[in-house]
Motif scaffolding. Structure first.
Motif, PDB file in Angstrom:
ATOM      1  N   VAL A 163       0.878  -1.169   0.000  1.00  0.00           N
ATOM      2  CA  VAL A 163       0.000   0.000   0.000  1.00  0.00           C
ATOM      3  C   VAL A 163       0.915   1.218   0.000  1.00  0.00           C
ATOM      4  CG1 VAL A 163      -1.800   1.268   1.233  1.00  0.00           C
ATOM      5  CG2 VAL A 163      -1.808  -1.238   1.265  1.00  0.00           C
ATOM      6  N   PHE A 164       0.735   2.092  -0.992  1.00  0.00           N
ATOM      7  CA  PHE A 164       1.655   3.222  -1.173  1.00  0.00           C
ATOM      8  C   PHE A 164       1.176   4.525  -0.555  1.00  0.00           C
ATOM      9  CE2 PHE A 164       2.381   0.495  -4.985  1.00  0.00           C
ATOM     10  CZ  PHE A 164       3.694   0.134  -4.712  1.00  0.00           C
ATOM     11  N   VAL A 165      -0.067   4.596  -0.079  1.00  0.00           N
ATOM     12  CA  VAL A 165      -0.620   5.854   0.419  1.00  0.00           C
ATOM     13  C   VAL A 165      -1.128   5.714   1.847  1.00  0.00           C
ATOM     14  CG1 VAL A 165      -1.267   6.645  -1.897  1.00  0.00           C
ATOM     15  CG2 VAL A 165      -2.923   5.375  -0.523  1.00  0.00           C
ATOM     16  N   GLN A 166      -1.211   6.859   2.533  1.00  0.00           N
ATOM     17  CA  GLN A 166      -1.757   6.943   3.883  1.00  0.00           C
ATOM     18  C   GLN A 166      -2.677   8.158   3.942  1.00  0.00           C
ATOM     19  OE1 GLN A 166       1.170   6.738   7.133  1.00  0.00           O
ATOM     20  NE2 GLN A 166       2.708   6.858   5.529  1.00  0.00           N
ATOM     21  N   PRO A 167      -3.586   8.203   4.918  1.00  0.00           N
ATOM     22  CA  PRO A 167      -4.417   9.403   5.073  1.00  0.00           C
ATOM     23  C   PRO A 167      -3.545  10.649   5.208  1.00  0.00           C
ATOM     24  CG  PRO A 167      -5.281   7.626   6.421  1.00  0.00           C
ATOM     25  CD  PRO A 167      -3.950   7.155   5.882  1.00  0.00           C
ATOM     26  N   GLY A 168      -3.937  11.684   4.490  1.00  0.00           N
ATOM     27  CA  GLY A 168      -3.200  12.944   4.522  1.00  0.00           C
ATOM     28  C   GLY A 168      -2.201  13.102   3.393  1.00  0.00           C
ATOM     29  N   ASP A 169      -1.865  12.002   2.706  1.00  0.00           N
ATOM     30  CA  ASP A 169      -0.928  12.090   1.584  1.00  0.00           C
ATOM     31  C   ASP A 169      -1.553  12.854   0.426  1.00  0.00           C
ATOM     32  OD1 ASP A 169       0.895  10.541   2.964  1.00  0.00           O
ATOM     33  OD2 ASP A 169       0.694   8.772   1.671  1.00  0.00           O
ATOM     34  N   ASN A 200       0.656   5.514  -7.893  1.00  0.00           N
ATOM     35  CA  ASN A 200       0.155   4.198  -7.508  1.00  0.00           C
ATOM     36  C   ASN A 200      -0.439   4.231  -6.101  1.00  0.00           C
ATOM     37  OD1 ASN A 200       0.888   2.944  -9.928  1.00  0.00           O
ATOM     38  ND2 ASN A 200       2.974   2.717  -9.218  1.00  0.00           N
ATOM     39  N   ILE A 201      -1.594   3.558  -5.957  1.00  0.00           N
ATOM     40  CA  ILE A 201      -2.260   3.429  -4.666  1.00  0.00           C
ATOM     41  C   ILE A 201      -1.797   2.145  -3.984  1.00  0.00           C
ATOM     42  CG2 ILE A 201      -4.483   3.152  -3.505  1.00  0.00           C
ATOM     43  CD1 ILE A 201      -5.740   4.594  -5.925  1.00  0.00           C
ATOM     44  N   ILE A 202      -1.891   1.037  -4.731  1.00  0.00           N
ATOM     45  CA  ILE A 202      -1.499  -0.267  -4.196  1.00  0.00           C
ATOM     46  C   ILE A 202      -0.798  -1.069  -5.288  1.00  0.00           C
ATOM     47  CG2 ILE A 202      -3.385  -0.411  -2.513  1.00  0.00           C
ATOM     48  CD1 ILE A 202      -4.792  -2.391  -4.446  1.00  0.00           C
ATOM     49  N   SER A 203      -0.132  -2.117  -4.865  1.00  0.00           N
ATOM     50  CA  SER A 203       0.421  -3.114  -5.772  1.00  0.00           C
ATOM     51  C   SER A 203      -0.250  -4.430  -5.407  1.00  0.00           C
ATOM     52  CB  SER A 203       1.935  -3.206  -5.590  1.00  0.00           C
ATOM     53  OG  SER A 203       2.467  -4.174  -6.461  1.00  0.00           O
ATOM     54  N   ILE A 204      -0.777  -5.127  -6.418  1.00  0.00           N
ATOM     55  CA  ILE A 204      -1.391  -6.433  -6.182  1.00  0.00           C
ATOM     56  C   ILE A 204      -0.531  -7.500  -6.842  1.00  0.00           C
ATOM     57  CG2 ILE A 204      -3.743  -5.577  -5.901  1.00  0.00           C
ATOM     58  CD1 ILE A 204      -4.300  -6.467  -8.797  1.00  0.00           C
ATOM     59  N   CYS A 252      -3.992   5.899  -9.229  1.00  0.00           N
ATOM     60  CA  CYS A 252      -5.128   6.757  -8.903  1.00  0.00           C
ATOM     61  C   CYS A 252      -5.539   7.530 -10.156  1.00  0.00           C
ATOM     62  CB  CYS A 252      -4.730   7.722  -7.790  1.00  0.00           C
ATOM     63  SG  CYS A 252      -6.138   8.652  -7.174  1.00  0.00           S
ATOM     64  N   PRO A 253      -6.834   7.612 -10.443  1.00  0.00           N
ATOM     65  CA  PRO A 253      -7.265   8.329 -11.645  1.00  0.00           C
ATOM     66  C   PRO A 253      -7.299   9.851 -11.491  1.00  0.00           C
ATOM     67  CG  PRO A 253      -9.145   7.303 -10.570  1.00  0.00           C
ATOM     68  CD  PRO A 253      -7.925   6.889  -9.799  1.00  0.00           C
ATOM     69  N   TRP A 254      -7.116  10.373 -10.260  1.00  0.00           N
ATOM     70  CA  TRP A 254      -7.181  11.813 -10.029  1.00  0.00           C
ATOM     71  C   TRP A 254      -6.077  12.255  -9.073  1.00  0.00           C
ATOM     72  CZ3 TRP A 254     -11.837   8.974  -9.180  1.00  0.00           C
ATOM     73  CH2 TRP A 254     -12.737   9.035 -10.253  1.00  0.00           C
ATOM     74  N   ALA A 255      -5.820  13.554  -9.056  1.00  0.00           N
ATOM     75  CA  ALA A 255      -4.923  14.155  -8.066  1.00  0.00           C
ATOM     76  C   ALA A 255      -5.776  14.615  -6.887  1.00  0.00           C
ATOM     77  CB  ALA A 255      -4.188  15.344  -8.673  1.00  0.00           C
ATOM     78  N   GLY A 256      -5.161  14.621  -5.707  1.00  0.00           N
ATOM     79  CA  GLY A 256      -5.880  15.091  -4.530  1.00  0.00           C
ATOM     80  C   GLY A 256      -5.203  14.642  -3.256  1.00  0.00           C
ATOM     81  N   THR A 257      -5.957  14.702  -2.167  1.00  0.00           N
ATOM     82  CA  THR A 257      -5.452  14.322  -0.854  1.00  0.00           C
ATOM     83  C   THR A 257      -6.207  13.109  -0.341  1.00  0.00           C
ATOM     84  OG1 THR A 257      -4.902  16.621  -0.390  1.00  0.00           O
ATOM     85  CG2 THR A 257      -5.043  15.143   1.501  1.00  0.00           C
ATOM     86  N   VAL A 258      -5.472  12.112   0.105  1.00  0.00           N
ATOM     87  CA  VAL A 258      -6.069  10.876   0.620  1.00  0.00           C
ATOM     88  C   VAL A 258      -6.762  11.176   1.957  1.00  0.00           C
ATOM     89  CG1 VAL A 258      -5.592   8.530   1.433  1.00  0.00           C
ATOM     90  CG2 VAL A 258      -4.298   9.476  -0.500  1.00  0.00           C
ATOM     91  N   ARG A 259      -8.021  10.781   2.075  1.00  0.00           N
ATOM     92  CA  ARG A 259      -8.751  10.910   3.338  1.00  0.00           C
ATOM     93  C   ARG A 259      -8.606   9.650   4.183  1.00  0.00           C
ATOM     94  NH1 ARG A 259     -14.845  13.300   2.960  1.00  0.00           N
ATOM     95  NH2 ARG A 259     -14.318  15.474   2.640  1.00  0.00           N
ATOM     96  N   ASP A 260      -9.025   8.520   3.607  1.00  0.00           N
ATOM     97  CA  ASP A 260      -9.021   7.252   4.327  1.00  0.00           C
ATOM     98  C   ASP A 260      -8.509   6.145   3.422  1.00  0.00           C
ATOM     99  OD1 ASP A 260     -10.439   7.898   6.916  1.00  0.00           O
ATOM    100  OD2 ASP A 260     -11.968   8.561   5.485  1.00  0.00           O
ATOM    101  N   VAL A 261      -7.877   5.148   4.030  1.00  0.00           N
ATOM    102  CA  VAL A 261      -7.384   3.972   3.317  1.00  0.00           C
ATOM    103  C   VAL A 261      -8.124   2.762   3.875  1.00  0.00           C
ATOM    104  CG1 VAL A 261      -5.366   2.532   2.827  1.00  0.00           C
ATOM    105  CG2 VAL A 261      -5.115   5.027   2.958  1.00  0.00           C
TER     106      VAL A 261
END
Length: 91
Positions: free
Chosen positions: A33-39, A46-50, A61-70
């Motif tokens: 998992v590459f992201v955390q809340p607040g990133d 990339n959000i995750i690797s499967i 991720c299809p958009w730019a922004g700030t991660v709220r929850d994972v």
């Protein structure tokens, strides 16, 4: 005024996984998992690797922004449509 959260869900696995089946042998699970809340993330980060028995695949991720929850952790076995993260999108 608070922006509404945008949900990012597990996409459909590539169609070739169903037709050939070779790459998709074994369970699909979250390797990283590459992201955390607040990133803050950019479009295509990339959000995750499967991983399957033979292939690793990054989910961007299809958009730019700030991660709220994972909602996903290493070792999870996400199905198509599973909620990965929520984020505040940038326009």
């Amino acid at each position: 005024m608070t922006a509404a959260a945008t949900e990012i869900r597990m996409p459909r696995y590539p169609e070739c996984w169903e037709s050939c089946g070779s790459c998709a042998s074994g369970d699909v699970f979250v390797l990283e998992v590459f992201v955390q809340p607040g990133d803050r993330i950019e479009r295509e980060d990339n959000i995750i690797s499967i991983e399957t028995g033979k292939v690793a695949l990054d989910i961007p991720c299809p958009w730019a922004g700030t991660v709220r929850d994972v909602f996903i952790e290493v070792g999870d076995k996400p199905e198509e449509g599973a909620l990965l993260i929520t984020m505040e999108r940038e326009e």
